[in-house]
Scaffold this motif. Sequence first.
Motif: not given
Length: 154
Positions: A106-108, A114-116, A118-123, A139-140
Motif C-alpha cells: 500500500x505504501x508503494x 500501480x497496485x499489481x 506494488x505487490x511485485x515490488x514488495x515481494x 485489498x491493495x
Amino acid sequence: MTASLPGALELPDGTMVRGRGLREPAPGGPAPDFGLYLGTARLRRRHDDALTWPHEWVPWPDFLLPLDRRAAADAIVRLHRRARSGHRVEVACYGGVGRTGTVIACLATLAGLPPADAVAWTRAHHRRRAAETPWQRRWVTWFSAYVRLGDRDS
C-alpha cells in the motif's frame, strides 16, 4: 532528516520504512519515531509494553484483512506522511510477511506504483511471500482506489 532505521527499505519515491515481524527481537540501532502495528488484541497485549515509542495498532487478524478497512487505510496514509517528513517509521505484524507486506505494498502505491506492481515490488524488496493471500492483494487495489480516487463509499 534523521538517519533511517536499520533494515529500512527505500520505497520508489525515496521514502524509508522498516517492515518487520514482532516475533523476532527488535533490531539494534535507534528506535522508531513512530510505529504502525497490525494484529489482534492478543498480539497487542503480548508486545505493546516493549513498544516504548509512539505507535498505533490496527486490528487485523492474521491472513485476513483489517477489521475496519477505512481506518486502516487512513493509518497507512498517516504513516507514509510521517515517513515522507523524515521520521523513522516501522510497520510490523507477528511474522512480518502477510499483513506487513500488504501495508508495504500500500505504501508503494502511495509512492506511485500501480497496485499489481506494488505487490511485485514488495515481494522483490521485502519478502517474497508478502501480501500472502488473494484478498490481501485485492485489498491493495481497494486501498489505492480509496486514497487516489476518493472512493470513500466502497
